[in-house]
Design a protein around this motif. Structure first.
Motif, PDB file in Angstrom:
ATOM      1  N   TYR A 197       0.835  -1.211   0.000  1.00  0.00           N
ATOM      2  CA  TYR A 197       0.000   0.000   0.000  1.00  0.00           C
ATOM      3  C   TYR A 197       0.866   1.256   0.000  1.00  0.00           C
ATOM      4  CZ  TYR A 197      -4.098  -2.857   0.925  1.00  0.00           C
ATOM      5  OH  TYR A 197      -5.113  -3.766   0.814  1.00  0.00           O
ATOM      6  N   MET A 226       1.315  -1.191  -9.709  1.00  0.00           N
ATOM      7  CA  MET A 226       0.352  -1.958 -10.512  1.00  0.00           C
ATOM      8  C   MET A 226       0.819  -2.112 -11.960  1.00  0.00           C
ATOM      9  SD  MET A 226      -3.239  -0.416  -8.968  1.00  0.00           S
ATOM     10  CE  MET A 226      -4.346  -1.751  -9.479  1.00  0.00           C
ATOM     11  N   HIS A 249      -2.994  -0.017  -3.501  1.00  0.00           N
ATOM     12  CA  HIS A 249      -4.105   0.918  -3.326  1.00  0.00           C
ATOM     13  C   HIS A 249      -3.499   2.169  -2.714  1.00  0.00           C
ATOM     14  CE1 HIS A 249      -8.451   1.668  -1.796  1.00  0.00           C
ATOM     15  NE2 HIS A 249      -7.760   2.716  -1.427  1.00  0.00           N
ATOM     16  N   ILE A 286      -7.301  -3.137   7.330  1.00  0.00           N
ATOM     17  CA  ILE A 286      -6.502  -4.086   6.542  1.00  0.00           C
ATOM     18  C   ILE A 286      -5.110  -4.283   7.156  1.00  0.00           C
ATOM     19  CG2 ILE A 286      -5.270  -2.572   4.907  1.00  0.00           C
ATOM     20  CD1 ILE A 286      -7.355  -5.558   3.807  1.00  0.00           C
ATOM     21  N   ARG A 319       2.323  -6.126 -20.187  1.00  0.00           N
ATOM     22  CA  ARG A 319       1.651  -7.192 -20.931  1.00  0.00           C
ATOM     23  C   ARG A 319       0.665  -6.635 -21.948  1.00  0.00           C
ATOM     24  NH1 ARG A 319      -0.040 -10.755 -15.603  1.00  0.00           N
ATOM     25  NH2 ARG A 319      -0.336  -9.026 -14.181  1.00  0.00           N
ATOM     26  N   VAL A 335      -7.544 -10.767  -2.683  1.00  0.00           N
ATOM     27  CA  VAL A 335      -7.604  -9.464  -3.349  1.00  0.00           C
ATOM     28  C   VAL A 335      -8.832  -9.441  -4.258  1.00  0.00           C
ATOM     29  CG1 VAL A 335      -6.428  -7.865  -4.927  1.00  0.00           C
ATOM     30  CG2 VAL A 335      -5.064  -9.376  -3.462  1.00  0.00           C
ATOM     31  N   TYR A 385     -10.746  -6.449  -6.725  1.00  0.00           N
ATOM     32  CA  TYR A 385     -10.825  -5.057  -7.164  1.00  0.00           C
ATOM     33  C   TYR A 385     -12.275  -4.653  -7.453  1.00  0.00           C
ATOM     34  CZ  TYR A 385      -5.765  -4.915  -7.638  1.00  0.00           C
ATOM     35  OH  TYR A 385      -4.420  -4.927  -7.370  1.00  0.00           O
ATOM     36  N   THR A 429     -15.157  -0.957  -1.869  1.00  0.00           N
ATOM     37  CA  THR A 429     -13.727  -1.236  -1.686  1.00  0.00           C
ATOM     38  C   THR A 429     -13.278  -0.968  -0.258  1.00  0.00           C
ATOM     39  OG1 THR A 429     -13.058  -0.850  -3.965  1.00  0.00           O
ATOM     40  CG2 THR A 429     -11.415  -0.388  -2.284  1.00  0.00           C
ATOM     41  N   LEU A 479     -14.897  -4.343   1.654  1.00  0.00           N
ATOM     42  CA  LEU A 479     -13.787  -5.296   1.476  1.00  0.00           C
ATOM     43  C   LEU A 479     -12.656  -5.054   2.474  1.00  0.00           C
ATOM     44  CD1 LEU A 479     -13.752  -5.595  -2.428  1.00  0.00           C
ATOM     45  CD2 LEU A 479     -14.733  -7.189  -0.762  1.00  0.00           C
ATOM     46  N   MET A 480     -12.150  -3.824   2.536  1.00  0.00           N
ATOM     47  CA  MET A 480     -11.009  -3.564   3.422  1.00  0.00           C
ATOM     48  C   MET A 480     -11.429  -3.533   4.897  1.00  0.00           C
ATOM     49  SD  MET A 480      -8.953  -0.708   1.112  1.00  0.00           S
ATOM     50  CE  MET A 480      -7.337  -0.843   1.891  1.00  0.00           C
ATOM     51  N   TRP A 516     -11.450  -7.365   5.578  1.00  0.00           N
ATOM     52  CA  TRP A 516      -9.997  -7.468   5.588  1.00  0.00           C
ATOM     53  C   TRP A 516      -9.474  -8.139   4.315  1.00  0.00           C
ATOM     54  CZ3 TRP A 516      -9.846  -9.769  11.251  1.00  0.00           C
ATOM     55  CH2 TRP A 516     -10.528  -8.881  12.099  1.00  0.00           C
ATOM     56  N   ILE A 517     -10.091  -7.787   3.208  1.00  0.00           N
ATOM     57  CA  ILE A 517      -9.655  -8.266   1.890  1.00  0.00           C
ATOM     58  C   ILE A 517      -8.979  -7.096   1.179  1.00  0.00           C
ATOM     59  CG2 ILE A 517     -10.482  -9.023  -0.390  1.00  0.00           C
ATOM     60  CD1 ILE A 517     -12.754 -10.516   1.045  1.00  0.00           C
ATOM     61  N   HIS A 518      -7.818  -7.341   0.596  1.00  0.00           N
ATOM     62  CA  HIS A 518      -7.121  -6.277  -0.123  1.00  0.00           C
ATOM     63  C   HIS A 518      -7.963  -5.824  -1.310  1.00  0.00           C
ATOM     64  CE1 HIS A 518      -3.612  -6.869   2.312  1.00  0.00           C
ATOM     65  NE2 HIS A 518      -3.531  -8.148   1.964  1.00  0.00           N
ATOM     66  N   SER A 519      -7.954  -4.518  -1.543  1.00  0.00           N
ATOM     67  CA  SER A 519      -8.768  -4.006  -2.633  1.00  0.00           C
ATOM     68  C   SER A 519      -8.282  -2.627  -3.074  1.00  0.00           C
ATOM     69  CB  SER A 519     -10.241  -3.936  -2.202  1.00  0.00           C
ATOM     70  OG  SER A 519     -11.059  -3.643  -3.308  1.00  0.00           O
ATOM     71  N   HIS A 520      -8.835  -2.187  -4.158  1.00  0.00           N
ATOM     72  CA  HIS A 520      -8.504  -0.867  -4.717  1.00  0.00           C
ATOM     73  C   HIS A 520      -9.685  -0.496  -5.603  1.00  0.00           C
ATOM     74  CE1 HIS A 520      -5.389   1.878  -6.854  1.00  0.00           C
ATOM     75  NE2 HIS A 520      -6.545   2.095  -7.444  1.00  0.00           N
ATOM     76  N   ILE A 568      -2.414  -5.079 -13.967  1.00  0.00           N
ATOM     77  CA  ILE A 568      -2.541  -6.026 -12.859  1.00  0.00           C
ATOM     78  C   ILE A 568      -3.459  -7.190 -13.241  1.00  0.00           C
ATOM     79  CG2 ILE A 568      -4.603  -5.161 -11.617  1.00  0.00           C
ATOM     80  CD1 ILE A 568      -1.258  -5.779  -9.922  1.00  0.00           C
ATOM     81  N   LEU A 569      -4.234  -7.003 -14.276  1.00  0.00           N
ATOM     82  CA  LEU A 569      -5.236  -8.017 -14.644  1.00  0.00           C
ATOM     83  C   LEU A 569      -4.598  -9.272 -15.236  1.00  0.00           C
ATOM     84  CD1 LEU A 569      -8.381  -8.517 -15.008  1.00  0.00           C
ATOM     85  CD2 LEU A 569      -7.988  -7.891 -17.407  1.00  0.00           C
ATOM     86  N   VAL A 621      -7.203 -12.678 -11.313  1.00  0.00           N
ATOM     87  CA  VAL A 621      -7.560 -11.491 -10.510  1.00  0.00           C
ATOM     88  C   VAL A 621      -9.066 -11.221 -10.572  1.00  0.00           C
ATOM     89  CG1 VAL A 621      -7.286  -8.986 -10.332  1.00  0.00           C
ATOM     90  CG2 VAL A 621      -5.300 -10.425 -10.757  1.00  0.00           C
TER      91      VAL A 621
END
Lengths: 322, 322
Positions: free
Chosen positions: A190, A210, A218, A232, A315, B188, B190, B205, B209-210, B214-218, B232-233, B237
């Motif tokens: 983060y 990212m 994030h 988190i 990519r 994670v 998104y 988000t 989630l966060m 407590w799930i990582h997110s953005h 990141i995709l 993901v």
């Protein structure tokens, strides 16, 4: 002394009246514009300002966009299609457009009314960089409107950027290498900031972590931290925390203090630790983020090396249709 | 017919002149205010508007804040210290303050000049909810200024919210359960949106989630996606993609189309799939995000159950000092 291009544009702008400023760009270029909004918020009682990603700006099409609007755009190559299109859109609405780009012959460079060419890359004096020319424009505009009295100090600071960068490179050389060694295998990192530093944190999150490293991330606003994101945090979550010298530093300090109690893997970049000799005291707060951004780039380079994942690797970007 | 409280406040606001609106709150309450800014951007040629997390607002202290400013604040309990303090700060600067809260006797409820009480929870008619009363205020203000002609249609849509929620609950019951079963072990997730939906994506988000899982997110802006975050995709993901009915839908569609080519784990919530019968056609686009937000809450509840991690569980919030 101001950059000659900026000087000419300011003269033209001085012949017009503005009430609104729109900062419009994409990704890293949008992040570059962020401190300029912070400065306008702080210093101008007469100009409102807003930031939009280029396509959001075009499609949202704010109804207030018009003759009394100044639209400031930015794209390194000048080929970002949405940003060039945003310049056309703004001109059609009667707005004044100023665009920062490396290439005056690019779509953005040719479609904006007032293009300004900046230089990018370590071989150029950072006085000619995007941040520097943007600062000259915005502080110059404020000065022209009688809303800012320290333009000379800002310019003096910008003229010393190369010196500041050289010093910072030396000061943070080991820290950057240590950061890379410690975090090279992490899947999530983060970044957190507030105020004038929010843009560089956004840039590090989206463009470095990212985009260039494929690491989940994030950007957390240090004030928002306590209203969701802080849950988190645990002893395993890496968090880069930026501290500014400016008015919102209290937010950064609160976020850091909490994180130090419950986290273990904090990477702290504090503008107070920078050697900013050569920058007049009154403007250190606005120059500091440019130096922090330089340091973050060094962190990125070390991380890329340690992970054997070059910053140039993609990519999708520039490789597939999107 | 407008809510009686909003009616009274609008009458008072009509006796003053405004040029700037500041939307100020924290976390989920800040997200609630987001569509109001979108609406002002779209519909008003005379009001500029900005959003700040409460502590950023106080410390940044925009110089334009003053007599011609309307500051709209929100806090469910009314006890968020920064938001109550922001109301005091704004009043001291001469601004008009309107605050949405469940508790009129709270610090925010007592410190704002014009408090408006909303109701929260499934037992109340959503016509009395934060979103509904905020919409009534903002569209009412635009109507008063002669900048919006569809206030009656908006109110008609808001009056049918309970019906829309009941229908959506049935329509998305299985989807919510499937989402929870499929993604319960992910680390994670998104969320992505643009335009009027950005606020609800931010809320999901950071607050769901966060904070609550407590799930990582953005939260990714669909226009910014192609300038960094999309790298990141990959096929692993998970990404929740929201599609609006409004002017920025093209951004959502582009982001979805790309993600469908290179991703495999997409959760799509498209406002076009909603049954919005009962909402006048001209205002479906502004009502849709309130329904999508309701559906996201169902997704959150199913996820919490599947993960055996109640939405009420916290490690820090309300439990430790911060």
């Amino acid at each position: 002394m101001l950059d000659q291009q900026v000087e000419v544009v300011l003269e033209k702008l001085g012949q017009r009246t503005f009430q609104r400023v729109f900062f419009v760009a994409c990704g890293g270029s949008l992040a570059v514009l962020y401190p300029a909004k912070y400065v306008l918020d702080r210093e101008s009682a007469t100009l409102s300002s807003e930031m939009y990603s280029s396509n959001e700006f075009i499609h949202r099409n704010p109804k207030s966009l018009g003759k009394d609007s100044l639209v400031v755009l930015c794209s390194l190559s000048g080929t970002t299609p949405e940003t060039a299109q945003a310049a056309v859109h703004a001109r059609e609405a009667g707005a004044t457009t100023v665009a920062f780009t490396e290439d005056l012959s690019s779509p953005l460079g040719t479609q904006a009314e007032f293009p300004i060419q900046f230089k990018w890359g370590a071989e150029n004096d950072p006085f000619t960089s995007n941040y520097s020319l943007l600062y000259q424009l915005i502080f110059g505009l404020l000065n022209q409107r009688g809303e800012y009295g320290k333009l000379d100090e800002v310019v003096a600071g910008l003229q010393n950027l190369q010196l500041l960068f050289d010093r910072a490179k030396e000061q943070y050389h080991q820290n950057a290498a240590d950061f890379a060694a410690e975090y090279k295998d992490d899947k999530v990192i983060y970044t957190m900031a507030s105020g004038i530093n929010y843009g560089i944190a956004y840039s590090f999150t989206t463009c470095i972590l990212m985009e260039m490293q494929w690491i989940h991330s994030h950007v957390i606003h240090a004030g928002e931290y306590f209203h969701g994101p802080f849950e988190i945090l645990d002893k395993d979550v890496p968090m880069i925390i930026l501290l500014s010298l400016d008015e919102t530093r209290a937010l950064d300090e609160r976020a850091l203090s909490f994180s130090q109690r419950y986290g273990k893997r904090l990477i702290v970049l504090d503008a107070q630790d920078l050697n900013l000799d050569g920058v007049p005291s009154a403007v250190k707060g606005v120059i500091a983020p440019i130096v922090l951004n330089f340091i973050l780039r060094r962190y990125a380079e070390e991380l890329a090396t340690a992970r054997n994942h070059p910053l140039s690797q993609r990519r999708y970007m520039w490789k597939v249709e999107y």
